[in-house]
Design a protein around this motif. Structure first.
Motif, PDB file in Angstrom:
ATOM      1  N   LEU A 110     -11.024   3.462 -16.661  1.00  0.00           N
ATOM      2  CA  LEU A 110     -10.002   3.518 -15.620  1.00  0.00           C
ATOM      3  C   LEU A 110     -10.408   4.383 -14.428  1.00  0.00           C
ATOM      4  O   LEU A 110      -9.863   4.222 -13.333  1.00  0.00           O
ATOM      5  N   GLN A 111     -11.360   5.260 -14.631  1.00  0.00           N
ATOM      6  CA  GLN A 111     -11.733   6.189 -13.561  1.00  0.00           C
ATOM      7  C   GLN A 111     -12.175   5.471 -12.277  1.00  0.00           C
ATOM      8  O   GLN A 111     -11.705   5.830 -11.199  1.00  0.00           O
ATOM      9  N   PRO A 112     -13.046   4.465 -12.356  1.00  0.00           N
ATOM     10  CA  PRO A 112     -13.407   3.754 -11.114  1.00  0.00           C
ATOM     11  C   PRO A 112     -12.199   3.059 -10.472  1.00  0.00           C
ATOM     12  O   PRO A 112     -12.118   2.961  -9.245  1.00  0.00           O
ATOM     13  N   LEU A 113     -11.260   2.612 -11.286  1.00  0.00           N
ATOM     14  CA  LEU A 113     -10.055   1.996 -10.742  1.00  0.00           C
ATOM     15  C   LEU A 113      -9.197   3.019 -10.002  1.00  0.00           C
ATOM     16  O   LEU A 113      -8.590   2.699  -8.972  1.00  0.00           O
ATOM     17  N   LEU A 114      -9.154   4.251 -10.505  1.00  0.00           N
ATOM     18  CA  LEU A 114      -8.424   5.309  -9.810  1.00  0.00           C
ATOM     19  C   LEU A 114      -9.059   5.606  -8.456  1.00  0.00           C
ATOM     20  O   LEU A 114      -8.360   5.805  -7.456  1.00  0.00           O
ATOM     21  N   ARG A 153       0.829  -1.214   0.000  1.00  0.00           N
ATOM     22  CA  ARG A 153       0.000   0.000   0.000  1.00  0.00           C
ATOM     23  C   ARG A 153       0.858   1.257   0.000  1.00  0.00           C
ATOM     24  O   ARG A 153       0.493   2.252  -0.610  1.00  0.00           O
ATOM     25  N   ILE A 154       1.977   1.205   0.682  1.00  0.00           N
ATOM     26  CA  ILE A 154       2.856   2.380   0.745  1.00  0.00           C
ATOM     27  C   ILE A 154       3.400   2.688  -0.642  1.00  0.00           C
ATOM     28  O   ILE A 154       3.356   3.843  -1.103  1.00  0.00           O
ATOM     29  N   ILE A 155       3.895   1.678  -1.335  1.00  0.00           N
ATOM     30  CA  ILE A 155       4.411   1.874  -2.697  1.00  0.00           C
ATOM     31  C   ILE A 155       3.300   2.373  -3.604  1.00  0.00           C
ATOM     32  O   ILE A 155       3.490   3.306  -4.391  1.00  0.00           O
ATOM     33  N   ALA A 179     -10.843   3.485  -6.651  1.00  0.00           N
ATOM     34  CA  ALA A 179     -10.531   2.338  -5.790  1.00  0.00           C
ATOM     35  C   ALA A 179      -9.076   2.370  -5.328  1.00  0.00           C
ATOM     36  O   ALA A 179      -8.780   2.073  -4.161  1.00  0.00           O
ATOM     37  N   TRP A 180      -8.178   2.736  -6.222  1.00  0.00           N
ATOM     38  CA  TRP A 180      -6.753   2.831  -5.890  1.00  0.00           C
ATOM     39  C   TRP A 180      -6.531   3.860  -4.781  1.00  0.00           C
ATOM     40  O   TRP A 180      -5.810   3.600  -3.819  1.00  0.00           O
ATOM     41  N   ARG A 201      -8.156  10.424   5.211  1.00  0.00           N
ATOM     42  CA  ARG A 201      -8.925  11.586   4.728  1.00  0.00           C
ATOM     43  C   ARG A 201      -8.429  12.042   3.367  1.00  0.00           C
ATOM     44  O   ARG A 201      -9.217  12.404   2.499  1.00  0.00           O
ATOM     45  N   VAL A 202      -7.115  12.041   3.199  1.00  0.00           N
ATOM     46  CA  VAL A 202      -6.550  12.436   1.903  1.00  0.00           C
ATOM     47  C   VAL A 202      -6.992  11.447   0.824  1.00  0.00           C
ATOM     48  O   VAL A 202      -7.336  11.843  -0.291  1.00  0.00           O
ATOM     49  N   GLY A 203      -7.010  10.176   1.160  1.00  0.00           N
ATOM     50  CA  GLY A 203      -7.484   9.163   0.207  1.00  0.00           C
ATOM     51  C   GLY A 203      -8.910   9.421  -0.241  1.00  0.00           C
ATOM     52  O   GLY A 203      -9.235   9.312  -1.425  1.00  0.00           O
ATOM     53  N   TRP A 204      -9.771   9.784   0.703  1.00  0.00           N
ATOM     54  CA  TRP A 204     -11.151  10.115   0.354  1.00  0.00           C
ATOM     55  C   TRP A 204     -11.212  11.375  -0.503  1.00  0.00           C
ATOM     56  O   TRP A 204     -12.017  11.471  -1.427  1.00  0.00           O
TER      57      TRP A 204
END
Length: 132
Positions: A112-116, A2-4, A118-119, A71-74
């Protein structure tokens, strides 16, 4: 892992943001739908520059604020959702933009947008209890 993944996502956001402010700036204006300028009461260039600045801020926050990574991920996921109408507009109008010159490339970008999203969420969640 996850870090990478988070660092790679940060690099992608930083590069995309830089392109919005430099070499790709003119081309990205094509992606901005006319209704967005009316809704936000601004011009396409301002939207492109603002989105580039936001991408740079989000990319930086992914690495500089580890205590806020969830929070940043969201926020990153929400950003990817927010720019989707522009990507849809570009696909529907068939207008080229940097690195998206064909209908196929524009359609793949939509997929690819939904994958971004999820990523962004996956790479910023805390590790489950008991995992290494």
């Amino acid at each position: 892992m996850r870090i990478i993944s988070r660092w790679v996502l940060a690099a992608l956001l930083l590069a995309a943001g830089a392109s919005h402010l430099t070499w790709g700036r003119r081309g990205y204006r094509i992606v901005v739908p006319g209704w967005a300028t009316s809704l936000l009461r601004t011009d396409k260039d301002t939207i492109v520059v603002t989105s580039g600045v936001v991408e740079i801020m989000l990319g930086g926050a992914l690495v500089a604020l580890p205590g806020e990574r969830r929070r940043v991920g969201w926020a990153v996921a929400a950003f990817f959702v927010a720019v989707f109408p522009g990507n849809m507009h570009q696909w529907r109008t068939g207008r080229p933009a940097p690195m998206l010159r064909t209908d196929r490339a524009r359609f793949v970008r939509l997929l690819l947008q939904p994958l971004l999203v999820a990523w962004a969420l996956w790479s910023t969640v805390d590790r489950p209890a008991g995992s290494r």
